[in-house]
Design an enzyme around this catalytic site. Structure first.
Site, PDB file in Angstrom:
ATOM      1  N   GLU A 167      74.635  37.823  35.823  1.00  0.00           N
ATOM      2  CA  GLU A 167      75.086  39.023  35.289  1.00  0.00           C
ATOM      3  C   GLU A 167      76.680  39.498  35.606  1.00  0.00           C
ATOM      4  OE1 GLU A 167      73.178  42.881  36.179  1.00  0.00           O
ATOM      5  OE2 GLU A 167      72.880  43.165  33.960  1.00  0.00           O
TER       6      GLU A 167
ATOM      7  N   GLY B 280      75.079  48.237  40.175  1.00  0.00           N
ATOM      8  CA  GLY B 280      73.568  48.025  40.317  1.00  0.00           C
ATOM      9  C   GLY B 280      73.156  46.930  41.248  1.00  0.00           C
ATOM     10  N   ARG B 281      73.565  45.695  40.781  1.00  0.00           N
ATOM     11  CA  ARG B 281      73.216  44.383  41.366  1.00  0.00           C
ATOM     12  C   ARG B 281      73.614  44.315  42.983  1.00  0.00           C
ATOM     13  NH1 ARG B 281      76.183  43.694  37.136  1.00  0.00           N
ATOM     14  NH2 ARG B 281      78.054  42.455  37.151  1.00  0.00           N
TER      15      ARG B 281
ATOM     16  N   GLU C  28      63.860  52.167  30.447  1.00  0.00           N
ATOM     17  CA  GLU C  28      62.588  51.615  31.141  1.00  0.00           C
ATOM     18  C   GLU C  28      61.982  52.693  32.140  1.00  0.00           C
ATOM     19  OE1 GLU C  28      65.291  49.962  30.233  1.00  0.00           O
ATOM     20  OE2 GLU C  28      64.842  48.077  29.624  1.00  0.00           O
TER      21      GLU C  28
ATOM     22  N   HIS D 251      55.789  19.793  43.508  1.00  0.00           N
ATOM     23  CA  HIS D 251      54.836  19.374  42.910  1.00  0.00           C
ATOM     24  C   HIS D 251      54.965  19.587  41.482  1.00  0.00           C
ATOM     25  CE1 HIS D 251      52.484  18.005  46.555  1.00  0.00           C
ATOM     26  NE2 HIS D 251      53.179  18.946  47.076  1.00  0.00           N
TER      27      HIS D 251
ATOM     28  N   LYS E 253      70.597  54.637  39.047  1.00  0.00           N
ATOM     29  CA  LYS E 253      72.038  55.110  39.042  1.00  0.00           C
ATOM     30  C   LYS E 253      72.066  56.322  38.347  1.00  0.00           C
ATOM     31  CE  LYS E 253      76.617  53.660  39.467  1.00  0.00           C
ATOM     32  NZ  LYS E 253      77.351  52.125  39.476  1.00  0.00           N
TER      33      LYS E 253
ATOM     34  N   LYS F 195      70.518  46.986  23.886  1.00  0.00           N
ATOM     35  CA  LYS F 195      69.861  48.181  23.960  1.00  0.00           C
ATOM     36  C   LYS F 195      70.468  49.116  22.853  1.00  0.00           C
ATOM     37  CE  LYS F 195      71.354  48.593  28.857  1.00  0.00           C
ATOM     38  NZ  LYS F 195      72.239  49.211  29.710  1.00  0.00           N
TER      39      LYS F 195
HETATM   40  C1  G6Q Z   1      73.329  46.017  37.775  1.00  0.00           C
HETATM   41  C2  G6Q Z   1      73.107  46.515  36.296  1.00  0.00           C
HETATM   42  C3  G6Q Z   1      71.596  46.851  36.031  1.00  0.00           C
HETATM   43  C4  G6Q Z   1      71.199  48.246  36.337  1.00  0.00           C
HETATM   44  C5  G6Q Z   1      69.938  48.606  35.617  1.00  0.00           C
HETATM   45  C6  G6Q Z   1      69.415  49.666  36.034  1.00  0.00           C
HETATM   46  O1  G6Q Z   1      74.457  45.434  37.842  1.00  0.00           O
HETATM   47  O2  G6Q Z   1      74.114  47.604  36.053  1.00  0.00           O
HETATM   48  O3  G6Q Z   1      70.633  45.808  36.456  1.00  0.00           O
HETATM   49  O4  G6Q Z   1      71.040  48.105  37.826  1.00  0.00           O
HETATM   50  O5  G6Q Z   1      70.193  48.586  34.241  1.00  0.00           O
HETATM   51  O6  G6Q Z   1      70.329  50.871  35.909  1.00  0.00           O
HETATM   52  P1  G6Q Z   1      70.008  52.334  36.510  1.00  0.00           P
HETATM   53  O7  G6Q Z   1      70.063  52.174  38.035  1.00  0.00           O
HETATM   54  O8  G6Q Z   1      71.099  53.116  35.999  1.00  0.00           O
HETATM   55  O9  G6Q Z   1      68.623  52.536  36.035  1.00  0.00           O
END
Ligand code: G6Q
Length: 546
Positions: free
Chosen positions: A359, A273-274, A217, A390, A211, A510
């Protein structure tokens, strides 16, 4: 929109107090509840969007449900929900609307944000994704040297990874088996190296899904993937345009990376994001299953959205699941919920839900910034059945913790083979029965058990579970199932009065990592950190790869 700040604290609200009183007097066991009402199995059930929910094996009576629905009314769950669907800025700590439901809106619907109807934009991106997905699928999109794409790697993390992973794994039976999709998320180089070691760069396509297009990462993995690709093309950077596409809201950063903006698939600030897997973040899913099935997936989401929006609270699946979770967490002290899909294709569903629920509702203050005053999100965890039987089911059956369980099962298998599916499903029903009704000492004795073993073999029972069933796992059912849990999480958050759509708790780590990184790479930087961290850094520096 609800003015949460002026409401009484949750614990002092009349519905909460009534539930506390009810809980104190709640002594009936599930055995007794079923004996008292032999038709519980048809009383405590609900269905929507192709999903059937059996919630009869919960520690509830009709009075409990009435009181829980009262709580939902008192906490304005319905108006909070309506504010979300209408584009209100319910993510108040980030001044954002929360409109993942608009991603699934039909083309003739209208959802406005700041006076602009966003549905045409949503469908324009879906169209762009469909054109691209078709080209990759039919081979008309080729790599820089003219070869057909055989492998797609989605580089993303968190919300830009877990949804696409879940969907790809869940819908493999509907995917083009000639196109393999892989996912790289971890900044640990092993993830990228192991995902590319058997691949040919000329036939590999990377989707950089971020996003912000600034997540360390993802950008580190994307840079290394570009290096890997260019090494095969003798450093010809023109190759990037044919092997990298981007999913992002940040065009400038996409361009700066070297990706042609024509190959950028956009989404919007109002998609968290989620909650983004139905947006362009789902590009890998669409490439795997094709635009038509992706559309079926969106229909499933939409169908459950519609149910959540319109069904009475007492018959509303996400409302029921959300209220039951609050009931166990706050009135029985449950600290976790087990999600047990009896469907191998849903093996990443628990991981996906961990982010979605934890989250969203792993918070301790209300929207107004006050302490919530009661326990909030439980830990979500799980594994596909029957594997868990199991291993950790021992604790579910005889351990000292109460762990409510959601079983997920399907009447038909995508891979009917001999007696497998009947065996699988018999285990779902048996597990729910064993949890609920257990086996008493007398019943154990009646089986001829020697006295020394009786205590060990008693199954206490009285452990609650839901069974969610559908005919089969299709793109539609998967959409409905995910939407069910999104809204279940929403209901929990609305009851607790937290902001389910921010995640400030992930920021400090972070920031600290940014401060620690130069301490690792500059051997002489002075260590003005706590003594524990300083010693760890020293040890790392001593053994660090040159
Ligand atoms: C989700 C969070 C988080 C996000 C990641 C990736 O709700 O905001 O998991 O999706 O940190 O972020 P980017 O899509 O900006 O790389």
């Amino acid at each position: 929109m609800t003015e949460h700040g002026v409401r009484p604290a949750l614990r002092d609200s009349p519905a909460w107090v009534a539930l506390e009183r009810h809980r104190t007097g709640f002594t009936a066991t599930l055995r007794q509840l079923f004996e008292a009402d032999p038709s519980r199995g048809t009383t405590f059930r609900a269905a929507a969007a192709g999903l059937y929910l059996d919630y009869a094996k919960n520690l509830v009576t009709t009075e409990t449900l009435t009181l829980l629905v009262e709580l939902a009314i008192e906490r304005d769950v319905a108006s909070h929900r309506d504010a979300m669907f209408q584009g209100g800025q319910i993510n108040s700590t980030e001044q954002r609307a929360v409109l993942h439901t608009a991603l699934r809106a039909a083309a003739d619907e209208s959802v406005t944000v700041d006076g602009i109807d966003v549905v045409p934009q949503v469908h324009a991106v879906l169209g762009q994704m469909a054109d691209f997905a078709r080209q990759v699928r039919d081979g008309s999109w080729v790599g820089h040297s003219g070869k057909r794409i055989t492998h797609v790697i989605n580089i993303g993390i968190g919300g830009s990874d877990l949804g696409p992973v879940l969907a790809y794994r869940a819908l493999r039976a509907f995917s083009d088996r000639n196109l393999i999709v892989r996912f790289v998320s971890n900044v640990d180089a092993t993830d990228l190296v192991e995902s590319t070691r058997d691949l040919v760069p000329e036939t590999t396509l990377f989707i950089v899904a971020s996003k912000t297009f600034g997540t360390i990462e993802t950008m580190t993995n994307a840079e290394s993937a570009r290096t890997w690709l260019l090494a095969a093309y003798g450093g010809d950077s023109a190759a990037v345009a044919k092997h990298f596409v981007a999913v992002s809201t940040n065009k400038q950063r996409v361009v700066d990376f070297g990706i042609d903006p024509v190959n950028m698939f956009g989404f919007w600030d109002w998609v968290g994001g989620r909650y983004s897997m139905a947006s362009a973040i789902g590009l890998s899913t669409m490439i795997a299953i094709g635009p038509e099935r992706f559309s079926d997936l969106l229909s499933g989401f939409r169908s459950m959205d519609q149910h959540f929006r319109t069904a009475p609270l007492a018959e509303n699946l996400p409302v029921l699941l959300g209220l039951l979770t609050v009931w166990y967490v706050d009135f029985f002290g449950a600290q976790s919920v087990a999600i047990l899909p009896y469907e191998q294709y849903l093996d990443r569903f628990p991981a996906y839900l961990q982010q979605l629920a934890m989250e969203s509702n792993g918070k301790s203050v209300t929207l107004a910034g006050d302490s919530v005053g009661v326990a909030t999100s439980p830990v979500y965890w799980g594994e596909p059945g029957t594997n868990g039987q199991h291993s950790f089911h021992q604790l579910l059956h005889q351990g000292s913790l109460l762990v409510p369980v959601d079983f997920i099962a399907f009447a038909r298998s995508a891979n009917p083979l001999g007696g497998h599916h009947d065996i699988l499903v018999s285990n779902v029903f048996a597990q729910a029965q064993a949890l609920a009704f257990g086996r008493t000492a007398d019943e154990v004795r009646a089986l001829g058990t020697i006295e020394e073993l009786v205590a060990h073999r008693v199954m206490p029972g009285n452990r609650p579970s839901n069974v969610i069933m559908a005919d089969e796992l299709t793109p539609f059912t998967l959409g409905a199932l995910i939407s069910l849990y999104e809204h279940n999480v929403f209901v929990q958050g609305a009851i607790w009065g937290v902001n389910s759509f921010d995640q400030w708790g992930v920021e400090l780590g972070k920031e600290l990592a940014t401060e620690i990184l130069p301490l690792l790479t500059s051997p002489h930087a002075s260590l003005k950190v706590d003594s524990s961290t300083a010693e760890l850094v020293r040890r790392y520096r001593d053994s660090r790869q040159p």
